[in-house]
Design a protein around this motif. Structure first.
Motif, PDB file in Angstrom:
ATOM      1  N   ALA A  32       0.829  -1.204   0.000  1.00  0.00           N
ATOM      2  CA  ALA A  32       0.000   0.000   0.000  1.00  0.00           C
ATOM      3  C   ALA A  32       0.865   1.257   0.000  1.00  0.00           C
ATOM      4  N   ARG A  33       1.875   1.270   0.841  1.00  0.00           N
ATOM      5  CA  ARG A  33       2.757   2.441   0.934  1.00  0.00           C
ATOM      6  C   ARG A  33       3.453   2.689  -0.401  1.00  0.00           C
ATOM      7  N   THR A  34       3.925   1.637  -1.039  1.00  0.00           N
ATOM      8  CA  THR A  34       4.581   1.763  -2.342  1.00  0.00           C
ATOM      9  C   THR A  34       3.647   2.412  -3.358  1.00  0.00           C
ATOM     10  N   ALA A  35       2.417   1.922  -3.440  1.00  0.00           N
ATOM     11  CA  ALA A  35       1.455   2.456  -4.405  1.00  0.00           C
ATOM     12  C   ALA A  35       1.133   3.922  -4.126  1.00  0.00           C
ATOM     13  N   ALA A  36       1.104   4.298  -2.852  1.00  0.00           N
ATOM     14  CA  ALA A  36       0.786   5.688  -2.502  1.00  0.00           C
ATOM     15  C   ALA A  36       1.942   6.634  -2.804  1.00  0.00           C
ATOM     16  N   ILE A  37       3.136   6.311  -2.338  1.00  0.00           N
ATOM     17  CA  ILE A  37       4.232   7.286  -2.452  1.00  0.00           C
ATOM     18  C   ILE A  37       4.845   7.341  -3.847  1.00  0.00           C
ATOM     19  N   PHE A  38       4.719   6.253  -4.609  1.00  0.00           N
ATOM     20  CA  PHE A  38       5.236   6.273  -5.974  1.00  0.00           C
ATOM     21  C   PHE A  38       4.129   6.555  -6.994  1.00  0.00           C
ATOM     22  N   ARG A  39       2.867   6.617  -6.513  1.00  0.00           N
ATOM     23  CA  ARG A  39       1.728   6.966  -7.358  1.00  0.00           C
ATOM     24  C   ARG A  39       1.507   6.005  -8.522  1.00  0.00           C
ATOM     25  N   ARG A  40       1.792   4.727  -8.284  1.00  0.00           N
ATOM     26  CA  ARG A  40       1.583   3.689  -9.305  1.00  0.00           C
ATOM     27  C   ARG A  40       1.461   2.346  -8.600  1.00  0.00           C
ATOM     28  N   PRO A  41       0.908   1.361  -9.278  1.00  0.00           N
ATOM     29  CA  PRO A  41       0.772   0.034  -8.666  1.00  0.00           C
ATOM     30  C   PRO A  41       2.142  -0.547  -8.284  1.00  0.00           C
ATOM     31  N   SER A  42       2.184  -1.254  -7.188  1.00  0.00           N
ATOM     32  CA  SER A  42       3.429  -1.877  -6.739  1.00  0.00           C
ATOM     33  C   SER A  42       3.918  -2.924  -7.739  1.00  0.00           C
ATOM     34  N   LYS A  43       3.027  -3.436  -8.566  1.00  0.00           N
ATOM     35  CA  LYS A  43       3.389  -4.419  -9.590  1.00  0.00           C
ATOM     36  C   LYS A  43       4.410  -3.852 -10.577  1.00  0.00           C
ATOM     37  N   VAL A  44       4.403  -2.549 -10.783  1.00  0.00           N
ATOM     38  CA  VAL A  44       5.362  -1.913 -11.697  1.00  0.00           C
ATOM     39  C   VAL A  44       6.791  -2.262 -11.282  1.00  0.00           C
ATOM     40  N   PHE A  45       7.044  -2.249  -9.990  1.00  0.00           N
ATOM     41  CA  PHE A  45       8.387  -2.527  -9.491  1.00  0.00           C
ATOM     42  C   PHE A  45       8.714  -4.018  -9.551  1.00  0.00           C
ATOM     43  N   GLU A  46       7.715  -4.850  -9.302  1.00  0.00           N
ATOM     44  CA  GLU A  46       7.919  -6.294  -9.442  1.00  0.00           C
ATOM     45  C   GLU A  46       8.278  -6.622 -10.897  1.00  0.00           C
ATOM     46  N   ASP A  47       7.563  -5.996 -11.828  1.00  0.00           N
ATOM     47  CA  ASP A  47       7.843  -6.220 -13.248  1.00  0.00           C
ATOM     48  C   ASP A  47       9.247  -5.750 -13.620  1.00  0.00           C
ATOM     49  N   GLN A  48       9.669  -4.614 -13.075  1.00  0.00           N
ATOM     50  CA  GLN A  48      11.012  -4.105 -13.367  1.00  0.00           C
ATOM     51  C   GLN A  48      12.086  -5.088 -12.906  1.00  0.00           C
ATOM     52  N   VAL A  49      11.921  -5.630 -11.719  1.00  0.00           N
ATOM     53  CA  VAL A  49      12.890  -6.591 -11.193  1.00  0.00           C
ATOM     54  C   VAL A  49      12.879  -7.846 -12.064  1.00  0.00           C
ATOM     55  N   ARG A  50      11.687  -8.326 -12.398  1.00  0.00           N
ATOM     56  CA  ARG A  50      11.555  -9.522 -13.235  1.00  0.00           C
ATOM     57  C   ARG A  50      12.233  -9.316 -14.592  1.00  0.00           C
ATOM     58  N   GLU A  51      12.177  -8.094 -15.107  1.00  0.00           N
ATOM     59  CA  GLU A  51      12.760  -7.787 -16.408  1.00  0.00           C
ATOM     60  C   GLU A  51      14.258  -7.462 -16.324  1.00  0.00           C
ATOM     61  N   GLY A  52      14.828  -7.589 -15.116  1.00  0.00           N
ATOM     62  CA  GLY A  52      16.264  -7.426 -14.971  1.00  0.00           C
ATOM     63  C   GLY A  52      16.726  -6.115 -14.374  1.00  0.00           C
ATOM     64  N   ARG A  53      15.831  -5.207 -14.081  1.00  0.00           N
ATOM     65  CA  ARG A  53      16.234  -3.936 -13.472  1.00  0.00           C
ATOM     66  C   ARG A  53      16.297  -4.108 -11.951  1.00  0.00           C
ATOM     67  N   VAL A  54      17.336  -4.772 -11.499  1.00  0.00           N
ATOM     68  CA  VAL A  54      17.464  -5.068 -10.069  1.00  0.00           C
ATOM     69  C   VAL A  54      17.701  -3.805  -9.257  1.00  0.00           C
ATOM     70  N   ALA A  55      18.096  -2.726  -9.907  1.00  0.00           N
ATOM     71  CA  ALA A  55      18.267  -1.453  -9.201  1.00  0.00           C
ATOM     72  C   ALA A  55      16.966  -1.005  -8.537  1.00  0.00           C
ATOM     73  N   ALA A  56      15.815  -1.475  -9.033  1.00  0.00           N
ATOM     74  CA  ALA A  56      14.528  -1.132  -8.429  1.00  0.00           C
ATOM     75  C   ALA A  56      14.446  -1.619  -6.983  1.00  0.00           C
ATOM     76  N   LEU A  57      15.235  -2.624  -6.645  1.00  0.00           N
ATOM     77  CA  LEU A  57      15.254  -3.131  -5.265  1.00  0.00           C
ATOM     78  C   LEU A  57      15.846  -2.127  -4.288  1.00  0.00           C
ATOM     79  N   ALA A  58      16.598  -1.166  -4.807  1.00  0.00           N
ATOM     80  CA  ALA A  58      17.251  -0.182  -3.949  1.00  0.00           C
ATOM     81  C   ALA A  58      16.409   1.069  -3.720  1.00  0.00           C
ATOM     82  N   LEU A  59      15.240   1.165  -4.318  1.00  0.00           N
ATOM     83  CA  LEU A  59      14.401   2.353  -4.151  1.00  0.00           C
ATOM     84  C   LEU A  59      13.879   2.417  -2.715  1.00  0.00           C
ATOM     85  N   PRO A  60      14.155   3.506  -2.006  1.00  0.00           N
ATOM     86  CA  PRO A  60      13.679   3.622  -0.625  1.00  0.00           C
ATOM     87  C   PRO A  60      12.155   3.569  -0.550  1.00  0.00           C
ATOM     88  N   GLY A  61      11.640   2.698   0.268  1.00  0.00           N
ATOM     89  CA  GLY A  61      10.203   2.604   0.480  1.00  0.00           C
ATOM     90  C   GLY A  61       9.449   1.765  -0.524  1.00  0.00           C
TER      91      GLY A  61
END
Length: 134
Positions: free
Chosen positions: A58-87
């Motif tokens: 919930a916090r991810t979706a609120a502070i980044f203003r997008r579904p949390s799935k966006v970040f899961e998809d980024q990691v799945r697609e190889g953008r592991v840097a998304a794991l370092a995003l605070p919050g």
């Protein structure tokens, strides 16, 4: 518009109704636009670990203003840097609550499959406009 506790309760009730329809055991979390907890429900027999995960989604979706799935998809697609995003909790199931094209909060659901969590969260988020109008 801000997300009130009364509206948060209605959003959670819509998500809970969807969860019960599916026989799902989940945690339902509603946060304000800053990602701060307004309401948390843990349905009977839901694993305790889902509490913190639901808050994170919930916090991810609120502070980044997008579904949390966006970040899961980024990691799945190889953008592991998304794991370092605070919050950021890069797990499907967090959905922004939008009113008049503005994110006023978010809902996070955790406890079942990623797609079921997101579907239940979407059912809650979809009820926001009607809940605010009433």
């Amino acid at each position: 518009k801000v997300l009130t506790l009364d509206v948060a309760k209605k959003i959670a009730a819509a998500a809970e109704a969807e969860a019960k329809k599916r026989g799902a055991t989940v945690v339902i979390v509603v946060v304000d636009d800053g990602g701060h907890l307004l309401l948390l429900e843990r349905l009977d027999d839901t694993q305790v670990a889902s509490v913190e995960v639901g808050i994170g989604k919930a916090r991810t979706a609120a502070i980044f203003r997008r579904p949390s799935k966006v970040f899961e998809d980024q990691v799945r697609e190889g953008r592991v840097a998304a794991l370092a995003l605070p919050g950021a909790t890069p797990l499907q199931g967090g959905v922004p609550i939008v009113f008049e094209n503005k994110v006023i909060g978010a809902i996070g659901v955790s406890g079942n499959t990623p797609q079921e969590d997101e579907d239940i969260a979407k059912a809650g988020a979809a009820s926001a406009a009607a809940a605010i109008a009433n």
